[in-house]
Design an enzyme around this catalytic site. Sequence first.
Site, PDB file in Angstrom:
ATOM      1  N   GLU A 186       0.796  -1.238   0.000  1.00  0.00           N
ATOM      2  CA  GLU A 186       0.000   0.000   0.000  1.00  0.00           C
ATOM      3  C   GLU A 186       0.831   1.291   0.000  1.00  0.00           C
ATOM      4  OE1 GLU A 186      -2.656  -0.344   3.347  1.00  0.00           O
ATOM      5  OE2 GLU A 186      -3.690  -2.045   2.489  1.00  0.00           O
ATOM      6  N   ASN A 228       1.929  -5.048  -3.182  1.00  0.00           N
ATOM      7  CA  ASN A 228       0.536  -5.378  -2.859  1.00  0.00           C
ATOM      8  C   ASN A 228      -0.254  -4.100  -2.553  1.00  0.00           C
ATOM      9  OD1 ASN A 228      -1.445  -7.462  -2.178  1.00  0.00           O
ATOM     10  ND2 ASN A 228      -1.174  -6.867  -0.030  1.00  0.00           N
ATOM     11  N   HIS A 264     -10.446  -5.978  -1.706  1.00  0.00           N
ATOM     12  CA  HIS A 264     -11.469  -5.738  -0.682  1.00  0.00           C
ATOM     13  C   HIS A 264     -12.629  -5.040  -1.394  1.00  0.00           C
ATOM     14  CE1 HIS A 264      -8.856  -6.899   2.588  1.00  0.00           C
ATOM     15  NE2 HIS A 264      -7.900  -6.150   2.066  1.00  0.00           N
ATOM     16  N   GLU A 293      -6.290 -10.589  -0.944  1.00  0.00           N
ATOM     17  CA  GLU A 293      -7.039 -10.321   0.303  1.00  0.00           C
ATOM     18  C   GLU A 293      -8.537 -10.218   0.043  1.00  0.00           C
ATOM     19  OE1 GLU A 293      -5.414  -6.973   2.445  1.00  0.00           O
ATOM     20  OE2 GLU A 293      -3.357  -7.513   1.949  1.00  0.00           O
ATOM     21  N   ASP A 295     -12.246 -10.004   0.065  1.00  0.00           N
ATOM     22  CA  ASP A 295     -13.497 -10.122   0.816  1.00  0.00           C
ATOM     23  C   ASP A 295     -14.504  -9.228   0.113  1.00  0.00           C
ATOM     24  OD1 ASP A 295     -12.523  -7.648   1.817  1.00  0.00           O
ATOM     25  OD2 ASP A 295     -12.102  -8.481   3.804  1.00  0.00           O
TER      26      ASP A 295
END
Length: 632
Positions: A186, A228, A264, A293, A295
């Site tokens: 990030e 990432n 996400h 990641e 979700d």
Amino acid sequence: MKRYCNVVLRYKILSTKNLFEEKVMLKDHYRLLICVLLMTVFVGGTAADAHPVQQNATQTIRQLADKNHFYFGAAASPTHFGDSKYVATLSREFNMLTPENEAKFCSLQPEQGQFDFRAFDKLMDFANQNKMVVRGHNLVWHQCVPGWLATGKFSRDEAIKLMHDHIYTVVGRYKGRIPMWDVVNEAIADGGSGLRNSPWKQFIGDDYVEMAFRFAHEADPDALLFYNDYSAEGMNAKSNAVYAMVKDFVARGVPINGVGLQSHFRVGEIDEAGVAQNMKRLGDLGLQVQITEMDDDYPVGSTAAILQQQAGDYRQLLQTCLESSNCTAFVTWGVTDLYSWLRTSNSGFSNPDVKPLLFDDDYQPKPAYDAVRDILARHAGEAPILTDDQVAAMSVAPEPAVVQVQLPPPHKTDLAQLAPDPVPGAAYYAPFPVTIKLDGKTDDWANIPRVTLDQGPTMPANNTTSMTFAVAADAKNIYFLADVKDSKVIYGKHDPLTEWYNEDSVEFYINATGDLTLTAYKPGVVQLGIPAANITNPAKPFVGGSNSGDVPVQVVAVNTDEGYRIEASVPLVTDVWKRVPLTLAKLGFQVHLNGASGDARDTKLIWSTYDTDDQSYMNPSLFGQLIFWRAN
Ligand code: XIL
């Protein structure tokens, strides 16, 4: 033979470093084939499938992923190892795991030079016992920075040495056991405007990112190294910035092997075509991609219809990955909804109602579980698990959030108030007609309901920043008032037209199209970003944001004892909308506060709670409601 096959499987990951060198791939395939044959003869099963062969209906994700020679993982934490269902589900369904927090800087080096590997080693042991591959996550991030580092004073050279020593110690310790690492997490600012603020950037400068990659490569030349990030999965300004950075790295020989697409998402918001295009362009650079990641949450009440649509999201994103030749893993950010970080994390997103993962609170598989198994089965050439009708039902969009919200009947706590009490984070009653003068004073705002913003994805570090807003209308205009408490009002460091959101600023959003379910901007929806920079710019105000040029905005900005104040107005009739205030007539409405205490935004407060992740500039369905109320 088992060891040979382990070696082969590991070799497969490593060799994909050279994804586009056919020779390596072919050699790899031959070895895999031999391995498969050997395993079939000796074990009576398929190679990567140590579990008994079962009917599709009962095959786990892990079994089907193995058949695809594909990594399907979950973020995991030993804090849940006391929960036997957790342990059973994690090892049964996934062939890869990512330490949710255990490998982050603040977990591993809580005190300078003192490493604590206990929790991470527990996870490594678990992975080892259950033959799961570990994705290292992460070495350098602006979060999870231990206090000694965040508050310390370090020269560039000292900080470089700290980063070097941390990476060498961690990557070196697990050399040969962790085949891939998220090296930098990030680093790029939201919106793609350069690198975000971080202690590493402050101490070292922008080249900290590439240094981290070089150090990681030196520490384990065989490990695959990933950059990432989130909100950079499809094609947008941020993914363009990620692409530009890694392209430059590849060109200059900075050791990087892939890009992690965190994923996400919100239910119904994935643009798979954009993701496929982004994967492809990264692949053209010779880089892998992984969904790292995943979700998929929904801000309020995940009905059966929402969970069906969520299943469709998982299925399509996984399909996109499987069909992209350079996409080598798919990891969900957790196992069960029960422990999802979106429910419990203190990073501003907490919402106890969300159901973003594949297993529910009782570890029962959700529709998304079968959706994932179905696409894995089909991709492996096996019989589908879902019928085509079931798959089609997963792409029907359910009613959007705003429409489903039943507001309580209007109610006034204070009878002197000109309109009912606001409904927190969902509805604001704006009185009309009220005479307002844009003069920087608030006497004309008496008895108009006030709302204080105290929630958001980035809370102020010291809680000294907050904002109170109010809205009213007369026959011609809608008026906004924002009173911001801020011990240090920051402006003048960025272009106030294009980077206003990186300085102290307020944002009002209006959706006057009549369709509160819109998920994208069109004429009639505006984001009005109004920076404190207008304090010294009274003549022609700076106003930025999506579609902000569509409507004329008047602004008065003044300093106050506590911070600053913005008064603004927009006409009720413009080129893009014609609205007449009538009691209970509605507009989509949203309010944000951006706070900066240094070079870039470090506070983001949001009024409408549907927007948990600063997406209002793209998605008007996350707005709340502005309801007009005649003030007699
Ligand atoms: C999250 C964890 O899930 C939480 O438990 C923790 O409090 C904060 O970090 N992007 C990342 C992950 O790269 O490391 C974050 O994990 C989620 C967002």
